[in-house]
Design a protein around this motif. Structure first.
Motif, PDB file in Angstrom:
ATOM      1  N   SER A 150     -18.219   5.502   3.519  1.00  0.00           N
ATOM      2  CA  SER A 150     -16.900   4.881   3.370  1.00  0.00           C
ATOM      3  C   SER A 150     -16.171   4.741   4.695  1.00  0.00           C
ATOM      4  O   SER A 150     -15.240   3.956   4.807  1.00  0.00           O
ATOM      5  CB  SER A 150     -16.051   5.701   2.392  1.00  0.00           C
ATOM      6  OG  SER A 150     -15.885   7.029   2.872  1.00  0.00           O
ATOM      7  N   GLY A 151     -16.574   5.487   5.696  1.00  0.00           N
ATOM      8  CA  GLY A 151     -15.928   5.385   6.998  1.00  0.00           C
ATOM      9  C   GLY A 151     -16.486   4.255   7.833  1.00  0.00           C
ATOM     10  O   GLY A 151     -17.663   3.904   7.736  1.00  0.00           O
ATOM     11  N   ALA A 152     -15.627   3.666   8.659  1.00  0.00           N
ATOM     12  CA  ALA A 152     -16.061   2.555   9.509  1.00  0.00           C
ATOM     13  C   ALA A 152     -17.112   2.995  10.512  1.00  0.00           C
ATOM     14  O   ALA A 152     -17.963   2.199  10.928  1.00  0.00           O
ATOM     15  CB  ALA A 152     -14.858   1.958  10.239  1.00  0.00           C
ATOM     16  N   THR A 156     -21.562  10.172  11.648  1.00  0.00           N
ATOM     17  CA  THR A 156     -21.118  10.907  12.830  1.00  0.00           C
ATOM     18  C   THR A 156     -22.109  12.031  13.088  1.00  0.00           C
ATOM     19  O   THR A 156     -22.677  12.600  12.150  1.00  0.00           O
ATOM     20  CB  THR A 156     -19.700  11.478  12.620  1.00  0.00           C
ATOM     21  OG1 THR A 156     -19.287  12.171  13.788  1.00  0.00           O
ATOM     22  CG2 THR A 156     -19.653  12.430  11.441  1.00  0.00           C
ATOM     23  N   ALA A 211      -9.443  16.100   3.563  1.00  0.00           N
ATOM     24  CA  ALA A 211      -9.510  14.712   3.102  1.00  0.00           C
ATOM     25  C   ALA A 211     -10.035  14.597   1.675  1.00  0.00           C
ATOM     26  O   ALA A 211     -10.098  13.492   1.132  1.00  0.00           O
ATOM     27  CB  ALA A 211     -10.411  13.895   4.040  1.00  0.00           C
ATOM     28  N   ALA A 264     -19.639   9.548   7.386  1.00  0.00           N
ATOM     29  CA  ALA A 264     -18.246   9.522   7.839  1.00  0.00           C
ATOM     30  C   ALA A 264     -17.348   8.968   6.744  1.00  0.00           C
ATOM     31  O   ALA A 264     -17.795   8.313   5.802  1.00  0.00           O
ATOM     32  CB  ALA A 264     -18.117   8.664   9.099  1.00  0.00           C
ATOM     33  N   TRP A 265     -16.082   9.259   6.852  1.00  0.00           N
ATOM     34  CA  TRP A 265     -15.089   8.772   5.895  1.00  0.00           C
ATOM     35  C   TRP A 265     -13.811   8.406   6.638  1.00  0.00           C
ATOM     36  O   TRP A 265     -13.540   8.870   7.733  1.00  0.00           O
ATOM     37  CB  TRP A 265     -14.785   9.846   4.838  1.00  0.00           C
ATOM     38  CG  TRP A 265     -14.087  11.050   5.408  1.00  0.00           C
ATOM     39  CD1 TRP A 265     -12.751  11.253   5.549  1.00  0.00           C
ATOM     40  CD2 TRP A 265     -14.718  12.205   5.964  1.00  0.00           C
ATOM     41  NE1 TRP A 265     -12.503  12.460   6.142  1.00  0.00           N
ATOM     42  CE2 TRP A 265     -13.698  13.072   6.410  1.00  0.00           C
ATOM     43  CE3 TRP A 265     -16.041  12.611   6.126  1.00  0.00           C
ATOM     44  CZ2 TRP A 265     -13.965  14.298   7.007  1.00  0.00           C
ATOM     45  CZ3 TRP A 265     -16.312  13.829   6.721  1.00  0.00           C
ATOM     46  CH2 TRP A 265     -15.272  14.655   7.150  1.00  0.00           C
ATOM     47  N   ASP A 266     -13.027   7.542   6.022  1.00  0.00           N
ATOM     48  CA  ASP A 266     -11.700   7.183   6.522  1.00  0.00           C
ATOM     49  C   ASP A 266     -10.701   7.419   5.411  1.00  0.00           C
ATOM     50  O   ASP A 266     -10.955   7.083   4.247  1.00  0.00           O
ATOM     51  CB  ASP A 266     -11.636   5.707   6.943  1.00  0.00           C
ATOM     52  CG  ASP A 266     -12.388   5.447   8.235  1.00  0.00           C
ATOM     53  OD1 ASP A 266     -12.605   6.416   8.989  1.00  0.00           O
ATOM     54  OD2 ASP A 266     -12.764   4.292   8.474  1.00  0.00           O
ATOM     55  N   ASP A 267      -9.558   7.969   5.732  1.00  0.00           N
ATOM     56  CA  ASP A 267      -8.514   8.164   4.730  1.00  0.00           C
ATOM     57  C   ASP A 267      -8.045   6.806   4.209  1.00  0.00           C
ATOM     58  O   ASP A 267      -7.816   5.874   4.971  1.00  0.00           O
ATOM     59  CB  ASP A 267      -7.320   8.920   5.322  1.00  0.00           C
ATOM     60  CG  ASP A 267      -7.677  10.362   5.659  1.00  0.00           C
ATOM     61  OD1 ASP A 267      -8.647  10.862   5.063  1.00  0.00           O
ATOM     62  OD2 ASP A 267      -6.995  10.958   6.506  1.00  0.00           O
ATOM     63  N   VAL A 269      -9.675   4.678   2.394  1.00  0.00           N
ATOM     64  CA  VAL A 269     -10.690   3.656   2.150  1.00  0.00           C
ATOM     65  C   VAL A 269     -10.971   3.509   0.664  1.00  0.00           C
ATOM     66  O   VAL A 269     -11.069   2.409   0.135  1.00  0.00           O
ATOM     67  CB  VAL A 269     -11.986   4.006   2.915  1.00  0.00           C
ATOM     68  CG1 VAL A 269     -13.110   3.074   2.499  1.00  0.00           C
ATOM     69  CG2 VAL A 269     -11.753   3.888   4.409  1.00  0.00           C
TER      70      VAL A 269
END
Length: 325
Positions: A150-152, A156, A211, A264-267, A269
């Motif tokens: 889900s992270g751009a 990582t 998160a 990776a994840w992004d808040d 998303v």
């Protein structure tokens, strides 16, 4: 007058030549090894993630399967379950894949004849045809689910360097029901002689918990540890935590650094999940036995197993004796 006739002939000749002209093909050597090594986020590794779901067999002969609609629903349920568990993934797309199989007996004739009924063919998981030698060949329609972190950033990485005095790696792993392996606990700063204290793994684990995500391992030493197949019995093919623990411990004994990759994840998303119905709660925590508590003692940071992870047989923290770690 002659010049006009001459120009017409030239135009006609040009039109004819244009009609016959073909653009030639060429070959351009491409530096694959260099590009794969220098340009990919994980050298020599694809960032395209997928899960192949075979249709559910309805009997032991593996000749009758549930419909394509059923396989698509299973794929959809698996992805939704991943999100509920805290695995940071998102859907890219679905596609169907045809797999060859041999069909005989009672299933062969109606399956082969099904090709004449195009209206029913769209949702079947098995269709067939007869080859030149009179053998009935079946095509099983599986579903390929393409997904991504889900992270751009995609994935990582973290390098864990080992030292002579390290007594443990300092973290434990577990597995979700969807087949993902995640870091369930990390030793805190007060634990001496652990590699995770120096590597920054504790900070990553705490950030994931803040998160509401799991710290999911995608690769260990460049080797993928993600689930890749759902069998006709409905089991998810994934990686064994015991053997992975053993391999990680061998890195420590050999004093070889190991690179860990995480999804990776992004808040923000993923949209907020709807509340689960009362009859099927998302979070089910199992009660550990006394032996489990003794093994976890001194190696857990007190954060617990993670969000949305269902307990139960086969999914407890699988730990090795201190001699391995």
């Amino acid at each position: 007058m002659r010049s006009i006739q001459g120009s017409k002939k030239e135009k006609m000749a040009a039109v004819a030549a244009l009609r016959e002209a073909k653009i030639a093909t060429a070959y351009e050597p491409f530096p694959w090894e260099m590009k794969m090594r220098e340009l990919l986020p994980v050298p020599d590794k694809s960032r395209f993630l997928s899960l192949l779901l075979l249709p559910m067999a309805t009997d032991g002969t593996q000749t009758r399967y549930n419909s394509l609609d059923d396989t698509l629903a299973r794929a959809d349920a698996w992805l939704a379950s991943c999100r509920c568990s805290g695995v940071p993934v998102r859907l890219v797309r679905f596609q169907t894949e045809a797999l060859l199989t041999k069909i005989t007996g009672e299933t062969a004739v109606p399956t082969v004849n099904m090709l004449s009924d195009l209206a029913n063919l769209s949702n079947v998981s098995l269709y067939g045809f007869e080859d030149y030698h009179g053998v009935d060949i079946g095509m099983v329609r599986a579903v390929r689910l393409w997904y991504a972190p889900s992270g751009a950033a995609g994935e990582t990485s973290l390098e864990m360097a080992l030292r002579q005095g390290d007594t443990r790696l300092g973290f434990s792993i577990n597995r979700t029901k969807e087949g993902f392996i995640y870091v369930s606990s990390v030793a805190d700063e007060s634990t001496p002689g652990v590699a995770s204290t120096r590597s920054g793994l504790l900070e990553m684990h705490r950030a994931a918990r803040r998160a509401g995500k799991l710290l999911v391992l995608s690769r260990v030493g460049g080797e993928s540890v993600l689930p890749w197949l759902v069998s006709t019995a409905g089991d998810v093919r994934c990686y064994d935590t015991v053997s992975l623990n053993q391999k990680l411990s061998l890195y420590r004994h050999a004093l070889r650094p190991v690179t860990l990759h995480f999804l990776a994840w992004d808040d923000g998303v993923l949209p907020p999940l709807p509340p689960p119905p009362p009859r099927s709660p998302v979070i089910v925590l199992s009660t550990p036995s006394e032996s489990d508590i003794e093994e976890l003692d001194g190696d857990d940071d007190g954060d617990g197993p993670g969000p949305g992870i269902e307990g139960g047989k086969g999914f407890q923290n699988i730990r090795l004796p201190d001699s391995w770690r």
